[in-house]
Scaffold this motif. Structure first.
Motif, PDB file in Angstrom:
ATOM      1  N   PHE A  51      16.673 -17.501 -70.568  1.00  0.00           N
ATOM      2  CA  PHE A  51      15.562 -17.062 -71.403  1.00  0.00           C
ATOM      3  C   PHE A  51      16.050 -16.735 -72.805  1.00  0.00           C
ATOM      4  O   PHE A  51      15.445 -17.131 -73.801  1.00  0.00           O
ATOM      5  N   LEU A  52      17.171 -16.014 -72.892  1.00  0.00           N
ATOM      6  CA  LEU A  52      17.713 -15.660 -74.202  1.00  0.00           C
ATOM      7  C   LEU A  52      18.156 -16.891 -74.976  1.00  0.00           C
ATOM      8  O   LEU A  52      17.910 -17.002 -76.179  1.00  0.00           O
ATOM      9  N   LEU A  53      18.793 -17.825 -74.305  1.00  0.00           N
ATOM     10  CA  LEU A  53      19.239 -19.044 -74.982  1.00  0.00           C
ATOM     11  C   LEU A  53      18.046 -19.864 -75.471  1.00  0.00           C
ATOM     12  O   LEU A  53      18.036 -20.350 -76.596  1.00  0.00           O
ATOM     13  N   VAL A  54      17.054 -20.020 -74.636  1.00  0.00           N
ATOM     14  CA  VAL A  54      15.872 -20.765 -75.031  1.00  0.00           C
ATOM     15  C   VAL A  54      15.144 -20.027 -76.146  1.00  0.00           C
ATOM     16  O   VAL A  54      14.708 -20.620 -77.125  1.00  0.00           O
ATOM     17  N   GLY A  55      15.043 -18.711 -76.030  1.00  0.00           N
ATOM     18  CA  GLY A  55      14.381 -17.910 -77.061  1.00  0.00           C
ATOM     19  C   GLY A  55      15.086 -18.026 -78.392  1.00  0.00           C
ATOM     20  O   GLY A  55      14.456 -18.181 -79.430  1.00  0.00           O
ATOM     21  N   CYS A  56      16.404 -17.986 -78.381  1.00  0.00           N
ATOM     22  CA  CYS A  56      17.163 -18.124 -79.627  1.00  0.00           C
ATOM     23  C   CYS A  56      16.995 -19.518 -80.204  1.00  0.00           C
ATOM     24  O   CYS A  56      16.866 -19.696 -81.400  1.00  0.00           O
ATOM     25  N   GLU A  57      17.007 -20.525 -79.340  1.00  0.00           N
ATOM     26  CA  GLU A  57      16.836 -21.892 -79.802  1.00  0.00           C
ATOM     27  C   GLU A  57      15.437 -22.079 -80.388  1.00  0.00           C
ATOM     28  O   GLU A  57      15.261 -22.758 -81.386  1.00  0.00           O
ATOM     29  N   MET A  58      14.431 -21.483 -79.767  1.00  0.00           N
ATOM     30  CA  MET A  58      13.064 -21.616 -80.280  1.00  0.00           C
ATOM     31  C   MET A  58      12.929 -20.943 -81.639  1.00  0.00           C
ATOM     32  O   MET A  58      12.164 -21.384 -82.477  1.00  0.00           O
ATOM     33  N   ALA A  59      13.679 -19.860 -81.871  1.00  0.00           N
ATOM     34  CA  ALA A  59      13.620 -19.168 -83.159  1.00  0.00           C
ATOM     35  C   ALA A  59      14.391 -19.933 -84.229  1.00  0.00           C
ATOM     36  O   ALA A  59      14.261 -19.651 -85.400  1.00  0.00           O
ATOM     37  N   ASN A  60      15.206 -20.891 -83.808  1.00  0.00           N
ATOM     38  CA  ASN A  60      15.997 -21.680 -84.744  1.00  0.00           C
ATOM     39  C   ASN A  60      15.332 -23.039 -84.968  1.00  0.00           C
ATOM     40  O   ASN A  60      15.929 -24.081 -84.757  1.00  0.00           O
ATOM     41  N   THR A  61      14.090 -22.985 -85.376  1.00  0.00           N
ATOM     42  CA  THR A  61      13.374 -24.213 -85.741  1.00  0.00           C
ATOM     43  C   THR A  61      12.956 -24.087 -87.201  1.00  0.00           C
ATOM     44  O   THR A  61      12.823 -22.976 -87.720  1.00  0.00           O
ATOM     45  N   PRO A  62      12.756 -25.196 -87.863  1.00  0.00           N
ATOM     46  CA  PRO A  62      12.276 -25.119 -89.252  1.00  0.00           C
ATOM     47  C   PRO A  62      10.970 -24.324 -89.363  1.00  0.00           C
ATOM     48  O   PRO A  62      10.816 -23.505 -90.276  1.00  0.00           O
ATOM     49  N   THR A  63      10.044 -24.544 -88.439  1.00  0.00           N
ATOM     50  CA  THR A  63       8.774 -23.815 -88.478  1.00  0.00           C
ATOM     51  C   THR A  63       9.002 -22.319 -88.344  1.00  0.00           C
ATOM     52  O   THR A  63       8.400 -21.527 -89.082  1.00  0.00           O
ATOM     53  N   ALA A  64       9.881 -21.915 -87.439  1.00  0.00           N
ATOM     54  CA  ALA A  64      10.154 -20.486 -87.248  1.00  0.00           C
ATOM     55  C   ALA A  64      10.750 -19.862 -88.505  1.00  0.00           C
ATOM     56  O   ALA A  64      10.421 -18.725 -88.860  1.00  0.00           O
ATOM     57  N   VAL A  65      11.599 -20.600 -89.199  1.00  0.00           N
ATOM     58  CA  VAL A  65      12.204 -20.091 -90.438  1.00  0.00           C
ATOM     59  C   VAL A  65      11.120 -19.893 -91.503  1.00  0.00           C
ATOM     60  O   VAL A  65      11.101 -18.868 -92.200  1.00  0.00           O
ATOM     61  N   VAL A  66      10.213 -20.843 -91.633  1.00  0.00           N
ATOM     62  CA  VAL A  66       9.134 -20.733 -92.622  1.00  0.00           C
ATOM     63  C   VAL A  66       8.186 -19.587 -92.246  1.00  0.00           C
ATOM     64  O   VAL A  66       7.773 -18.804 -93.109  1.00  0.00           O
ATOM     65  N   GLU A  67       7.865 -19.477 -90.971  1.00  0.00           N
ATOM     66  CA  GLU A  67       7.009 -18.370 -90.533  1.00  0.00           C
ATOM     67  C   GLU A  67       7.673 -17.029 -90.831  1.00  0.00           C
ATOM     68  O   GLU A  67       7.009 -16.076 -91.234  1.00  0.00           O
ATOM     69  N   ASN A  68       8.977 -16.963 -90.653  1.00  0.00           N
ATOM     70  CA  ASN A  68       9.720 -15.740 -90.968  1.00  0.00           C
ATOM     71  C   ASN A  68       9.630 -15.419 -92.463  1.00  0.00           C
ATOM     72  O   ASN A  68       9.464 -14.257 -92.848  1.00  0.00           O
ATOM     73  N   LEU A  69       9.715 -16.440 -93.301  1.00  0.00           N
ATOM     74  CA  LEU A  69       9.582 -16.234 -94.750  1.00  0.00           C
ATOM     75  C   LEU A  69       8.233 -15.618 -95.087  1.00  0.00           C
ATOM     76  O   LEU A  69       8.154 -14.603 -95.791  1.00  0.00           O
ATOM     77  N   PHE A  70       7.155 -16.222 -94.591  1.00  0.00           N
ATOM     78  CA  PHE A  70       5.823 -15.707 -94.892  1.00  0.00           C
ATOM     79  C   PHE A  70       5.621 -14.307 -94.317  1.00  0.00           C
ATOM     80  O   PHE A  70       4.963 -13.469 -94.933  1.00  0.00           O
ATOM     81  N   SER A  71       6.208 -14.053 -93.172  1.00  0.00           N
ATOM     82  CA  SER A  71       6.129 -12.724 -92.570  1.00  0.00           C
ATOM     83  C   SER A  71       6.809 -11.690 -93.468  1.00  0.00           C
ATOM     84  O   SER A  71       6.329 -10.564 -93.603  1.00  0.00           O
ATOM     85  N   LYS A  72       7.924 -12.069 -94.079  1.00  0.00           N
ATOM     86  CA  LYS A  72       8.616 -11.160 -94.999  1.00  0.00           C
ATOM     87  C   LYS A  72       7.713 -10.786 -96.173  1.00  0.00           C
ATOM     88  O   LYS A  72       7.699  -9.642 -96.602  1.00  0.00           O
ATOM     89  N   TYR A  73       6.983 -11.770 -96.689  1.00  0.00           N
ATOM     90  CA  TYR A  73       6.040 -11.481 -97.772  1.00  0.00           C
ATOM     91  C   TYR A  73       4.955 -10.528 -97.279  1.00  0.00           C
ATOM     92  O   TYR A  73       4.667  -9.522 -97.931  1.00  0.00           O
ATOM     93  N   GLN A  74       4.373 -10.837 -96.144  1.00  0.00           N
ATOM     94  CA  GLN A  74       3.265 -10.030 -95.630  1.00  0.00           C
ATOM     95  C   GLN A  74       3.693  -8.593 -95.328  1.00  0.00           C
ATOM     96  O   GLN A  74       2.915  -7.662 -95.515  1.00  0.00           O
ATOM     97  N   LYS A  75       4.925  -8.420 -94.881  1.00  0.00           N
ATOM     98  CA  LYS A  75       5.421  -7.087 -94.508  1.00  0.00           C
ATOM     99  C   LYS A  75       6.127  -6.377 -95.662  1.00  0.00           C
ATOM    100  O   LYS A  75       6.559  -5.241 -95.515  1.00  0.00           O
ATOM    101  N   LEU A  76       6.248  -7.067 -96.784  1.00  0.00           N
ATOM    102  CA  LEU A  76       6.959  -6.530 -97.951  1.00  0.00           C
ATOM    103  C   LEU A  76       8.350  -6.034 -97.573  1.00  0.00           C
ATOM    104  O   LEU A  76       8.726  -4.895 -97.857  1.00  0.00           O
ATOM    105  N   ASP A  77       9.138  -6.891 -96.944  1.00  0.00           N
ATOM    106  CA  ASP A  77      10.472  -6.478 -96.535  1.00  0.00           C
ATOM    107  C   ASP A  77      11.353  -6.230 -97.764  1.00  0.00           C
ATOM    108  O   ASP A  77      10.947  -6.487 -98.897  1.00  0.00           O
ATOM    109  N   GLU A  78      12.536  -5.734 -97.544  1.00  0.00           N
ATOM    110  CA  GLU A  78      13.413  -5.306 -98.650  1.00  0.00           C
ATOM    111  C   GLU A  78      13.722  -6.443 -99.629  1.00  0.00           C
ATOM    112  O   GLU A  78      13.782  -6.212-100.838  1.00  0.00           O
TER     113      GLU A  78
END
Length: 166
Positions: free
Chosen positions: A13-40
């Motif tokens: 589960f952890l390996l699959v979960g990590c692999e799923m988070a390592n997709t181009p879409t996940a990286v872009v979603e993370n970027l937009f999430s940073k904007y929405q959450k006003l991260d550091e």
């Protein structure tokens, strides 16, 4: 034996979960999430933009609130992900406050404005706008030597679109 199966299941589960988070879409979603959450990182970016503006403290605070409002209200939809070897493109549609339309006809004229009165007019216009605009972004990513997808630097045009100033 049950513990080994359970441990193996958790590990998978952890390996699959990590692999799923390592997709181009996940990286872009993370970027937009940073904007929405006003991260550091985003807050530092806002500070950098404000530092370039040479604003009074009051104007600086108002401008900060406008950028924070923009980023927190940003909405997006991933339209497509294309992978070609070590490169990828994620197409996303974003909706942001149309700040550009509020100030597109505003030009500094020293016979009309001082720096402070111009900034006041600009901020008044930006604060009064609530209309939204939709942009399509094609975000480029590259796989690093560890096999992780990394977002390439955003272009000035992409940054302006995220800020609603394109």
């Amino acid at each position: 034996m049950k513990k080994k199966i359970f441990l193996l299941a958790v590990l998978m589960f952890l390996l699959v979960g990590c692999e799923m988070a390592n997709t181009p879409t996940a990286v872009v979603e993370n970027l937009f999430s940073k904007y929405q959450k006003l991260d550091e990182d985003i807050k530092k970016g806002i500070d950098s933009v404000l530092d370039e503006q040479n604003l009074t403290d009051t104007h600086r605070d108002r401008y900060r609130k406008l950028l924070e409002k923009q980023y927190q209200s940003l909405s997006y939809e991933i339209k497509e992900e294309t992978i070609d070897g070590e490169s990828a493109t994620v197409t996303a549609e974003i909706e942001v406050i149309d700040y550009h339309s509020a100030v597109s006809d505003l030009t500094f004229d020293s016979s009309i404005y001082t720096k402070e009165s111009f900034d006041e007019e600009k901020l008044n216009r930006l604060e009064s706008i609530n209309d939204k605009v939709t942009y399509t972004l094609e975000l480029k990513l590259t796989k690093d030597t560890d096999g992780n997808w990394r977002l390439n630097a955003l272009t000035n045009e992409q940054i302006k679109k995220i800020q609603g100033m394109y």
